[in-house]
Structures are given as structure tokens and as C-alpha cells.
Design an enzyme around this catalytic site. Structure first.
Site, PDB file in Angstrom:
ATOM      1  N   GLU A 178      30.287 -34.231 -20.186  1.00  0.00           N
ATOM      2  CA  GLU A 178      30.729 -33.136 -19.302  1.00  0.00           C
ATOM      3  C   GLU A 178      32.213 -33.243 -18.979  1.00  0.00           C
ATOM      4  OE1 GLU A 178      29.314 -30.531 -18.855  1.00  0.00           O
ATOM      5  OE2 GLU A 178      27.356 -31.188 -19.588  1.00  0.00           O
TER       6      GLU A 178
HETATM    7  C1  LIG Z   1      25.096 -39.468 -25.039  1.00  0.00           C
HETATM    8  C2  LIG Z   1      25.981 -38.278 -25.134  1.00  0.00           C
HETATM    9  C3  LIG Z   1      25.485 -37.031 -24.811  1.00  0.00           C
HETATM   10  C4  LIG Z   1      26.306 -35.894 -24.944  1.00  0.00           C
HETATM   11  N1  LIG Z   1      25.778 -34.652 -24.717  1.00  0.00           N
HETATM   12  C5  LIG Z   1      26.499 -33.547 -25.079  1.00  0.00           C
HETATM   13  C6  LIG Z   1      25.916 -32.255 -25.096  1.00  0.00           C
HETATM   14  O1  LIG Z   1      24.760 -32.070 -24.708  1.00  0.00           O
HETATM   15  N2  LIG Z   1      26.665 -31.216 -25.530  1.00  0.00           N
HETATM   16  C7  LIG Z   1      27.944 -31.363 -25.961  1.00  0.00           C
HETATM   17  O2  LIG Z   1      28.554 -30.382 -26.348  1.00  0.00           O
HETATM   18  N3  LIG Z   1      28.540 -32.581 -25.940  1.00  0.00           N
HETATM   19  C8  LIG Z   1      27.853 -33.669 -25.529  1.00  0.00           C
HETATM   20  N4  LIG Z   1      28.427 -34.917 -25.529  1.00  0.00           N
HETATM   21  C9  LIG Z   1      29.831 -35.033 -25.921  1.00  0.00           C
HETATM   22  C10 LIG Z   1      30.739 -35.383 -24.748  1.00  0.00           C
HETATM   23  O3  LIG Z   1      30.816 -34.325 -23.847  1.00  0.00           O
HETATM   24  C11 LIG Z   1      32.095 -35.809 -25.338  1.00  0.00           C
HETATM   25  O4  LIG Z   1      31.896 -37.061 -25.971  1.00  0.00           O
HETATM   26  C12 LIG Z   1      33.183 -35.882 -24.295  1.00  0.00           C
HETATM   27  O5  LIG Z   1      33.486 -34.593 -23.827  1.00  0.00           O
HETATM   28  C13 LIG Z   1      34.479 -36.515 -24.846  1.00  0.00           C
HETATM   29  O6  LIG Z   1      34.827 -35.992 -26.095  1.00  0.00           O
HETATM   30  P1  LIG Z   1      35.133 -36.994 -27.295  1.00  0.00           P
HETATM   31  O7  LIG Z   1      34.016 -37.964 -27.368  1.00  0.00           O
HETATM   32  O8  LIG Z   1      35.440 -36.207 -28.503  1.00  0.00           O
HETATM   33  O9  LIG Z   1      36.406 -37.800 -26.822  1.00  0.00           O
HETATM   34  P2  LIG Z   1      37.949 -37.340 -26.992  1.00  0.00           P
HETATM   35  O10 LIG Z   1      38.108 -35.913 -26.641  1.00  0.00           O
HETATM   36  O11 LIG Z   1      38.420 -37.789 -28.310  1.00  0.00           O
HETATM   37  O12 LIG Z   1      38.618 -38.206 -25.852  1.00  0.00           O
HETATM   38  C14 LIG Z   1      38.764 -39.628 -25.941  1.00  0.00           C
HETATM   39  C15 LIG Z   1      39.399 -40.148 -24.673  1.00  0.00           C
HETATM   40  O13 LIG Z   1      40.690 -39.578 -24.528  1.00  0.00           O
HETATM   41  C16 LIG Z   1      40.835 -38.938 -23.275  1.00  0.00           C
HETATM   42  N5  LIG Z   1      41.601 -37.701 -23.449  1.00  0.00           N
HETATM   43  C17 LIG Z   1      41.389 -36.706 -24.324  1.00  0.00           C
HETATM   44  N6  LIG Z   1      42.322 -35.747 -24.172  1.00  0.00           N
HETATM   45  C18 LIG Z   1      43.132 -36.133 -23.189  1.00  0.00           C
HETATM   46  C19 LIG Z   1      44.291 -35.580 -22.550  1.00  0.00           C
HETATM   47  N7  LIG Z   1      44.770 -34.379 -22.893  1.00  0.00           N
HETATM   48  N8  LIG Z   1      44.872 -36.284 -21.555  1.00  0.00           N
HETATM   49  C20 LIG Z   1      44.378 -37.469 -21.171  1.00  0.00           C
HETATM   50  N9  LIG Z   1      43.303 -38.045 -21.730  1.00  0.00           N
HETATM   51  C21 LIG Z   1      42.686 -37.391 -22.723  1.00  0.00           C
HETATM   52  C22 LIG Z   1      39.410 -38.657 -22.777  1.00  0.00           C
HETATM   53  O14 LIG Z   1      39.360 -38.694 -21.360  1.00  0.00           O
HETATM   54  C23 LIG Z   1      38.632 -39.803 -23.410  1.00  0.00           C
HETATM   55  O15 LIG Z   1      38.642 -40.914 -22.544  1.00  0.00           O
HETATM   56  C24 LIG Z   1      27.648 -36.049 -25.349  1.00  0.00           C
HETATM   57  C25 LIG Z   1      28.149 -37.326 -25.638  1.00  0.00           C
HETATM   58  C26 LIG Z   1      27.328 -38.414 -25.559  1.00  0.00           C
HETATM   59  C27 LIG Z   1      27.885 -39.756 -25.935  1.00  0.00           C
END
Ligand SMILES: Cc1cc2nc3c(=O)[nH]c(=O)nc-3n(C[C@H](O)[C@H](O)[C@H](O)COP(=O)(O)OP(=O)(O)OC[C@H]3O[C@@H](n4cnc5c(N)ncnc54)[C@H](O)[C@@H]3O)c2cc1C
Length: 591
Positions: free
Chosen positions: A435
Site C-alpha cells: 500500500e
Molecule cells: C506480500 C505482498 C503483497 C502485495 N499485495 C499487493 C496487491 O495486492 N496489489 C498490488 O498491486 N501490489 C501489491 N504488493 C506490491 C507492493 O504494494 C509494492 O511492493 C510496494 O508498493 C513497493 O513497490 P516495489 O516493491 O516495486 O518497490 P520500489 O517501488 O522499487 O521501491 C523500493 C524502495 O524504494 C523506495 N522508493 C521508491 N521510490 C521512491 C522515491 N521517489 N523517493 C523515495 N523513496 C522511494 C520505496 O519506499 C521502497 O522502500 C504486494 C507486495 C507484497 C510483498
């Protein structure tokens, strides 16, 4: 095996002594008389501790499995799901015309905390359905509402949210999933979504996916994204599920926690979908779901901290190790229980004062949602919009920390799986990530919410704190609450001022302090909540109402928060005021 006991008494205190719900003029609140809410909460508590909690370890150890595209949930989940459905727990606050019970959101939040505390992985199946149903309710056509909502309210059909793709999580503007318009008004959806919670499972006869995708020819980036309803089984004229749609689960993830919830890779291969809301305004429609989900995820942080604390307390009373330095407290036994030791007390007080403060914060936030949705109160809407990233980020960070503290009370027995404490820590961890990861919540707070509507909501927050302090300035017993709240609120204002003075000329100065700001804000909110709980307790004691021990314990716990936790605001302010310098000192290649 860990146990779960629903905190009904504490919830009743908050609803009636602190928030005074039945006297509030919000539509629907008149029904929330103490006897009524007690009956609902007792019943929800029973199902939580007797049906859901015993399945928590089962879900963790067994997990979900995928065979030939079919996901099996852990043994017992199906029966439990039927019981939750039969009890009408899946649609407490949805409108009656769609099969819900039209109860205020605040009651749904209290029940949701119990279900999540008892079994987070299980609760996500119907929790996400609720979010998807809310998005359809807010943005769907009459036909879409009539087709989907009654079945989703009953959870005969469940729902999902599909945003994330392999190359895009936070930055959804990079999204690639396509939606090609078809002659019959539907769209053909093609692409891959990953990490989809409850994406495939055996609990429901149909799964309604809400999918973000890009219509070719639309604007670049996030502005070109639209939201679609994509059912697993296409819905026939008579409303029953028919042919299989072109969507399938390709894989389920092996992960750190919430093993009982299937986290799926979803492959869309020309699947038929129908636009939900306006074209290219998909994020707006999805935000209905995401805002609700963010509050729900904040609640997960609190719920895991609560159940971990309950078990740590039982263990601290039971486990005999060492002697109290002030003299034996269990002279007939070989040693005293852990709870005699001041450091164990510190840990238990950290946990207790967080959990009770967080619960107050969440129920107060839910009251604002009711005021806004049911009463059309724009000020409440502005305030909850400001506080949503604080609820999500602060409560999940702190909630996770508290599960670690609870695990620590068990020593080595907290680390091995036998006692079940590591599951709480593992399950709580995801709430800091999904989220919108917490770092992004902090960005949203500082980069967007603070200045929203000319900063009027944050000003309203400060006015409210000021009003509370003024109102309680001369009240006997309140000085030890009012003074620390004033000080913490001043720290928050100073941090906001620092951003205003430095953020424009150097945006990194604001962003480097955003995480501290989110925590600073969270502490001020919990401080205010403890102030309110203290006042309600003093009033009850003065009136000779209820159980004096309960209110005295509240006052002592609140005093702990004021003296031991709230001073953290000064540290956060000091860090914020260093600006971007120390954070950005190294070049990327110097790490
Ligand atoms: C168990 C699980 C359930 C999930 N359920 C759902 C679901 O039901 N539906 C769905 O759509 N998604 C779901 N997700 C996905 C989840 O919402 C994402 O993993 C999350 O939003 C982060 O995206 P990412 O993993 O691509 O990380 P990234 O976007 O690559 O981010 C990596 C890190 O960098 C930081 N970051 C990124 N951009 C910036 C910025 N501009 N400034 C500062 N920091 C930044 C983030 O805070 C994070 O710590 C789920 C994930 C998991 C692991």
C-alpha cells in the site's frame, strides 16, 4: 501456541468514554449505544479467538499451494471463511441495498482489528474485497453496482487490487499493461501484474480483479492509466459466473510472512475488462480503494502489536528467571517471574502504551471517515486525508517494532517457531511495505498533504491541539498531559516551519526529513490521544463510574507515554533541522 483475546473493554472505553459515539450527530451513530456495540464486539471477539486465531499458525506453517493454476488455501480456511460470511462480518458498513448492514465505518474498524490480530493472512481475503467493493460503490455504474456489489458484500465473490508490475511498484507511471477497446464497449486486458494479494484461491466462486491498465493513445505516465473490472469468470445475463476469462495465476510467491494469503503473479491475456470510472482517471478511482486500504494496513500494524503484546504479557508472568533486585516476589519458587524486572516492564509499557494509543488514533480516524462520508463534513475529510499517511506509516513501523519487543520478552523462545512469536514479527513486516512503502507515505505527507488546500488541514490540526490544551489547562490531573502535548506540538510546528523556509530552495532538505516528520506527527497524534484518554479517565473517576482500577491503569499508561515515548519528538526535530547535508553528503559512488 499463542492465544488472542479481543480487547472489548478497551474498545468500549474508546467508543463511549472518549469518542462518545452515540451522542455524536453523525448519521448512524445514534444506534451505537454501549449495549449494542458490546454485543457486536463480543461476538466478533468470539469468532476471532475461537475460529480465526487457532488457524493462524496453521496458515503460517502450511501456506498456500498452486497446482494447475488452482490455489489451495490452508486447511480450515474454507470453513472459517463460510463462518465469517454467515455471520455477516464481510459487509458491516456497506449499504443495505447491496446486502451490507450499513453500520458506521468505526465499528468495522474495531471488528477489523480483532480479525487481523487473530489472523492477518486470512482477514486479507475479505479485507481486500471490501476495498474493491468500495471502489465500485464510489465509481461504478448502476449496472456494475447491481452486478458485483451484492456478491462481493457477501464474499461469495472476492476482490483484488492490481497495480504492481515487475518493473513498477512505487512509480506506477511506468505501467505497461494494455487495455484495447473492443466493439462491444469492453476492453481486452493484456499484461502481467505481480504480488497480487488473494489473486487466486479456493474460497470464493468468482474473483473480481480491479486492474490498472493503459488505453493505447492516452497520455503518457500516470495520467494515462485507467481502472478496469476484470472478473475471473465472466458474468452471465442472469448474474451467475460463466466462462473462464483470460486471466490466470502463473505463480505464488514464497515470502517472509502472511503465508496463509496467496500472493500471486497474475497473467492477463486479452482478458475481458470493463472500465470503472472515467477513462484515464484510473488512479483517482484506485485511490478510493487505496486510502481505505492504507487505514486498514495501519490497523494491521496495531493488530499484530496487540496480539504479540498479549502473549508477551502471559509469558512474562509465567517464565521464572532471576530475582527482583528489591527482594524476592515469588519466595516459594526457584525464581521470580520475568515481569518483576524493570527492563521487561519497560518493554511491556512501550507495547501497552503504543497499542492503546494507536487504537484510539485509529478509531478517531475512523470517526472522521464517518463524519466525512455520512455527514458530508469537509473538515473531517481534509483531516483524515492529511493523517492517512501517518496512520499507515507510523502505526506499521511502530507496530512492527512492538512485535520485535514482544519477541524479545521470550528470549530465545521468541526466535524459535514453537512459541509462535516470530510469526507476528514476520506478518507485521509486510505492512511497512505494501500500500505504498512507508518512505513513500512520508513523501506523500510532506510533499503533498502538508500543503494541500493551502495548508488548511494541518492548521486545523494545530488549532485542535491548541484547543485541547486550552480546555484542559486548569483541570486537576491534566497538567502532566497538557504540557508534554504542547511541547511536542511545538516541535511539529517547528519542523513544518523548517520545511516551509527551506523546502522551496532545496527540496532535498524537506525530503531528507520526511520520515522523521511522519514519526514526529505520529507521536503528537498518540500524545493527543493519551491526553483525551486521560481526561475521560479522570472524568469517570470523579463521577465514580465504572472500574476505578481500569481508569487508574489508563492514567499510568498515558503518563508513561508522555514521559518515555513522546520526548522522541525533540530528536526527530533535531534530525529534520540538519536538512539534507548529512543525508546527501556522499556521492552515489562513494557508498
Ligand atoms: C506480500 C505482498 C503483497 C502485495 N499485495 C499487493 C496487491 O495486492 N496489489 C498490488 O498491486 N501490489 C501489491 N504488493 C506490491 C507492493 O504494494 C509494492 O511492493 C510496494 O508498493 C513497493 O513497490 P516495489 O516493491 O516495486 O518497490 P520500489 O517501488 O522499487 O521501491 C523500493 C524502495 O524504494 C523506495 N522508493 C521508491 N521510490 C521512491 C522515491 N521517489 N523517493 C523515495 N523513496 C522511494 C520505496 O519506499 C521502497 O522502500 C504486494 C507486495 C507484497 C510483498
Amino acid at each position: 501456541m499463542p492465544s488472542y483475546t479481543a480487547p472489548v473493554k478497551d474498545m468500549q472505553f474508546l467508543l463511549h468514554d472518549v469518542l462518545r459515539v452515540s451522542a455524536a450527530d453523525t448519521p448512524g451513530y445514534g444506534e451505537l449505544e454501549p449495549d449494542f456495540t458490546a454485543a457486536v464486539l463480543e461476538e466478533a471477539g468470539k469468532i476471532s479467538s475461537e475460529v480465526l486465531a487457532p488457524l493462524n499458525t496453521v496458515g503460517d506453517t502450511e501456506g498456500c499451494s498452486l497446482e494447475n493454476g488452482v490455489v489451495r488455501t490452508p486447511v480450515g480456511f474454507r470453513d472459517a471463511f463460510e463462518q465469517v460470511k454467515a455471520g455477516g462480518w464481510t459487509a458491516l458498513d456497506l449499504p443495505e441495498e447491496f446486502g451490507g448492514q450499513n453500520m458506521p465505518y468505526i465499528l468495522g474498524t474495531a471488528v477489523g482489528e480483532m480479525f487481523s490480530g487473530a489472523n492477518q493472512a486470512f482477514t486479507m481475503y475479505h479485507g481486500l474485497t471490501h476495498g474493491a467493493a468500495s471502489a465500485i460503490l464510489a465509481h461504478g455504474t448502476d449496472e456494475q453496482k447491481a452486478t458485483y456489489l451484492p456478491r462481493m458484500a457477501s464474499c461469495d465473490w472476492t476482490g483484488t487490487m492490481n497495480l504492481t508490475e515487475p518493473h513498477c511498484g512505487t512509480d506506477l507511471g511506468l505501467m505497461r499493461t494494455r487495455a484495447e477497446p473492443q466493439d462491444d464497449g469492453s476492453f481486452a486486458i493484456t499484461g502481467q501484474k505481480i504480488f497480487i494479494s488473494s489473486g487466486e484461491h479456493d474460497l470464493a466462486e468468482n474473483i473480481i480483479h480491479l486492474v490498472l491498465a493503459r488505453i493505447p493513445g492516452g497520455p503518457e505516465g500516470i495520467k494515462g492509466v485507467s481502472l478496469f473490472i476484470v472478473p475471473k469468470f465472466l458474468v452471465g445475463e442472469d448474474g451467475s459466473p460463466g466462462a473462464r476469462n483470460g486471466v490466470a495465476c502463473g505463480k505464488i510467491e514464497h515470502k517472509m510472512g502472511i503465508h496463509g494469503n496467496a500472493t500471486c503473479v497474475m497473467n492477463y491475456d486479452g482478458a475481458r475488462g470493463w472500465l470503472l470510472g472515467e477513462m484515464h482517471k484510473g488512479m483517482r478511482a484506485m485511490f478510493t480503494m487505496m486510502n481505505e486500504a492504507r487505514i486498514g494496513v495501519g490497523m494491521q500494524g496495531l493488530a499484530q502489536a496487540e496480539v504479540a503484546y498479549q502473549n508477551a504479557l502471559i509469558y512474562a508472568r509465567d517464565r521464572l528467571q532471576g530475582r527482583a533486585v528489591t527482594g524476592d516476589e515469588n519466595p516459594d519458587g526457584p525464581a521470580d517471574p520475568l515481569i518483576v524486572h524493570p527492563d521487561i516492564r519497560r518493554s511491556l509499557m512501550d507495547q501497552k502504551s503504543f497499542v492503546e494509543g494507536a487504537r484510539a488514533f485509529l478509531l478517531w480516524g475512523s470517526q472522521m471517515i464517518d463524519r466525512s462520508h455520512r455527514g458530508g463534513d469537509a473538515a473531517a475529510e481534509g483531516l483524515i486525508s492529511l493523517l492517512t499517511p501517518v496512520i499507515k506509516g507510523f502505526l506499521t513501523d511502530e507496530g512492527y517494532d512492538m512485535t520485535v519487543q514482544a519477541q524479545q520478552v521470550y528470549g530465545g523462545h521468541g526466535y524459535i517457531e514453537e512459541w509462535g512469536m516470530s510469526q507476528f514479527t514476520r506478518d507485521a513486516r509486510i505492512a511497512m511495505i505494501y500500500e505504498g512503502a512507508n518512505g513513500v507515505q512520508a513523501l506523500d505527507l510532506v510533499g503533498r498533504k502538508l500543503a494541500q488546500d493551502g495548508g488548511k488541514h494541518v492548521m486545523a490540526f494545530f488549532d485542535m491541539v491548541k484547543g485541547f490544551c486550552k480546555e484542559n489547562a486548569g483541570v486537576d490531573g491534566m497538567a502532566e498531559f497538557v504540557e508534554p502535548i504542547k511541547k511536542a506540538s511545538k516541535d511539529l510546528q517547528a519542523a513544518g516551519m523548517f520545511f516551509m523556509q527551506n523546502g522551496m530552495k532545496n527540496p532535498n532538505a524537506a525530503l531528507a526529513g520526511s520520515y522523521d516528520f511522519m514519526h514526529l506527527f505520529g507521536h503528537v497524534c498518540l500524545g493527543l490521544m493519551w491526553g483525551r484518554m486521560a481526561r475521560a479517565s479522570l472524568d469517570a473517576l470523579a463521577a465514580g463510574a465504572g472500574d476505578p482500577d481500569f481508569y487508574n491503569v489508563k492514567l499510568a499508561t498515558g503518563h508513561y507515554y508522555m514521559t518515555r515515548r513522546l520526548p522522541a519528538t525533540a530528536m526527530h526535530l533535531a534530525r529534520i533541522e540538519t536538512g539534507a547535508g548529512p543525508v546527501m553528503a556522499l556521492k552515489a559512488n562513494q557508498f
